[in-house]
Design a protein around this motif. Sequence first.
Motif, short mmCIF file in Angstrom:
data_model
loop_
_atom_site.label_atom_id
_atom_site.label_comp_id
_atom_site.label_asym_id
_atom_site.label_seq_id
_atom_site.Cartn_x
_atom_site.Cartn_y
_atom_site.Cartn_z
N THR A 163 -3.53 -1.84 2.56
CA THR A 163 -3.37 -0.70 3.46
C THR A 163 -4.08 -0.91 4.80
O THR A 163 -3.75 -0.26 5.78
CB THR A 163 -3.91 0.58 2.80
OG1 THR A 163 -5.28 0.37 2.43
CG2 THR A 163 -3.12 0.93 1.56
N GLY A 176 2.80 0.85 1.37
CA GLY A 176 2.48 1.70 0.23
C GLY A 176 3.26 1.27 -1.01
O GLY A 176 2.72 1.23 -2.12
N LEU A 195 -3.98 5.15 1.55
CA LEU A 195 -2.85 5.03 2.46
C LEU A 195 -2.88 6.12 3.53
O LEU A 195 -2.63 5.86 4.71
CB LEU A 195 -1.54 5.10 1.67
CG LEU A 195 -0.26 4.73 2.43
CD1 LEU A 195 -0.33 3.29 2.91
CD2 LEU A 195 0.95 4.95 1.55
N SER A 248 3.37 2.26 6.83
CA SER A 248 2.69 2.96 5.74
C SER A 248 3.56 3.02 4.50
O SER A 248 3.10 2.75 3.38
CB SER A 248 2.31 4.38 6.18
OG SER A 248 1.42 4.35 7.27
N ASN A 301 1.82 -1.98 -2.14
CA ASN A 301 0.54 -1.69 -2.80
C ASN A 301 0.77 -1.18 -4.23
O ASN A 301 0.06 -1.57 -5.17
CB ASN A 301 -0.21 -0.63 -2.00
CG ASN A 301 -1.71 -0.70 -2.22
OD1 ASN A 301 -2.18 -1.34 -3.14
ND2 ASN A 301 -2.46 -0.03 -1.36
#
Length: 212
Positions: free
Chosen positions: A40, A97, A118, A93, A100
């Motif tokens: 992030t 995300g 995030l 993002s 992630n």
Amino acid sequence: MKGLLIKELLSLRQYAKIFAGLAVFFLLMATLYQDSGVITAVVTFMSVIVVISSFSYDEAVHWAELSACFPFTRKNLVAAKYLFALILTLGLSLTLGLVNLLVCLALGLSLASLVPSLAAALGTALILLSVIIPLIYQFGVEKSRYLFTLVVLIPVLLFVLLGPTLESVFGGLSALIPAGVLPLGALLVLATAGCLPLSFGIAVRIFTRKDL
């Protein structure tokens, strides 16, 4: 406005290899340290770097002067930059995300901090952009780099110097406030909601008064 936004988005093509390289690097870091939080961090880093680079490109081709030949107001030009920065940051993002999430599932890591981290990265990126964009309109790209560095370093130094005091204050507050009621990510996103409109208004005023 649509044409201005397309111009900004087309400039992202030159960063495709950089995005791919950073994605591989942060994936390796996450695997090595068993910590997906490093992924992030690229949201904040790349958002600021790409937006500054877009201003550098505009200066190199004298876009501000050239745009006077088109039926765009200066407010349109500033709005396109902010919209581009917002789309870029949100896009990074969401993409990172998802990456992630996949890393957490693959490595068996906890998902508890995924959304807060995030949100913190998103809020931090937008707040930093809210600071740097008006500086660029006022002082240009090169001078703004140094000013932006100072803007970032001063709070960091204050945090280091006031660390023990902050720890005692927030340590006491944390005992009274249930965990998760005021997560850092949510606070940053809320702060961004106020910073972006204010930053936009300042940038429009600066650019409108500027002689090209």
